[in-house]
Design a protein around this motif. Structure first.
Motif: not given
Length: 397
Positions: A74-86
């Motif tokens: 997550v973007d620490a400033k906005r809390g929005k997910r940026t990527a993930s590992i399935d």
């Protein structure tokens, strides 16, 4: 035959169980007052998974494992997910042979597994420091147990006192990778537990990374990694909680809440490898991180601890005299050292990318993770994360 095992971590407990099953009497000496309560989530796969299956431990490990669907960045400033590992993809790349375990839970499984050995064949002595350590309690009793042992196994971790007694100060053999890692668990944060239940979330940040995830007993865990130079020159006498608040304060609001609850003595240590020209001397041999620390960046420390212990004890178990034990130790090093060196090389490569030093490297990692959903890229990335499976025919059991 009698053995003394120094350290009741993964390598020590696995070694004690296997030797006891081979007919040995075993005393385990652990400096802590009891099993460790704190630790971090680990991926358990590879050679350790194979060894655990041969040892009959998989059912208990599966019961202790966590179900993780994905790791989110997550973007620490906005809390929005940026990527993930399935993690389903990760498990698929490993043919389903992957478990996510808390370190204390794995230790408790191994402690419980000592009960598989004949009654009375294994004795665990908590609060018993190795005789060479400063402030060792009951040194006469510890010395008696060591002197009466046909084999002493030093499985007392990356800062091994047994290793120091054999080969000298750790500064000669410890290879820091420029990073530090910290972890702790807190109670009484139901709002955080509910928010991160079933989720493992990491900040997508430069030079520092903070993670948060919920445990099944209502507790919440924190994982923190940072470059040593990011911490700057610490003030004299600065303790670990103060340092973690200084380095991570303001990075991400949920982590600020965890930092406010940081316990007095969290796990906080250098990320390093151990490189030794030899692993044994006389009747004493090293196991686990005492001789083969690959760093948590390689992702297989616990796995290698158990697999290495299984190999070592399979070779020592049938021995009935000092000459045979010496030959077994030589064979252990011959067969296991190439595996350790391969994993250490993977750990050194990971150290350069684990914490991006600038925005360009951050974006490169983000794009690589996003691209891992493509079939061909997925296989390459997941195999890279797994770091291979080791050399065939290594254990020979």
């Amino acid at each position: 035959m009698r053995a003394a095992v120094i350290g009741a971590g993964m390598a020590g407990l696995a070694s004690a169980r296997q030797l006891a099953l081979a007919g040995w009497e075993v005393d385990v000496l652990e400096r802590a007052d009891g099993p460790r309560a704190d630790g971090y989530m680990m991926d358990f796969f590879g050679l350790g998974f194979d060894a655990a299956e041969r040892m009959g431990l998989l059912p208990r490990l599966r019961d202790a494992a966590y179900r993780i669907g994905a790791v989110e960045y997550v973007d620490a400033k906005r809390g929005k997910r940026t990527a993930s590992i399935d993690y389903d993809q990760f498990a698929s790349a490993l043919d389903g042979r992957l478990l996510s375990l808390m370190r204390p839970d794995l230790e408790l499984v191994l402690l419980d597994a000592l009960g598989d050995a004949p009654e009375g064949s294994v004795r665990v002595h908590y609060g018993a420091r190795f005789a060479e350590e400063d402030g060792a309690e009951h040194p006469e009793e510890v010395a008696r147990l060591l002197e009466g042992a046909d084999v002493v196994i030093g499985a007392d971790g990356i800062h091994s006192s047994v290793r120091a007694s054999l080969f000298g100060d750790e500064s000669q053999y410890l290879r820091p990778l420029g990073l530090r890692a910290a972890a702790y668990v807190i109670d009484g944060a139901p709002e955080l537990h509910a928010e991160y239940d079933g989720r493992f979330v990491l900040t997508d940040t430069i030079d520092r990374q903070a993670g948060i995830y919920s445990l099944r007993d209502g507790r919440v865990a924190a994982f923190l990694a940072y470059r040593e130079d990011a911490a700057g020159q610490p003030p004299a006498g600065e303790d670990a909680p103060t340092r973690l608040r200084r380095v991570f304060g303001g990075l991400w609001e949920p982590i600020d809440r965890l930092l406010d609850r940081c316990p007095p003595h969290p796990y906080d240590d250098v990320v390093a490898q151990v490189v030794l020209p030899r692993w044994h001397r006389g009747s004493t041999v090293l196991a686990g991180d005492a001789c083969q620390a690959v760093s948590l960046l390689a992702g297989q420390g616990a796995s290698l601890a158990i697999a290495g212990a299984e190999l070592l004890t399979s070779l020592i178990g049938p021995c009935t005299d000092a000459a045979a034990i010496e030959s077994a130790m030589v064979e252990y090093e011959r067969r296991w050292r190439p595996v350790v060196e391969e994993k250490q090389a993977a750990g050194r490569r990971a150290a350069g990318t684990f914490l991006p030093p600038d925005r360009w490297h951050l974006l490169m990692r983000r794009w690589a993770l996003r691209g891992s959903s493509l079939p061909v890229v997925k296989t390459i990335v997941m195999r890279s994360i797994a770091g291979g499976t080791g050399l065939k025919g290594t254990t020979g059991v």
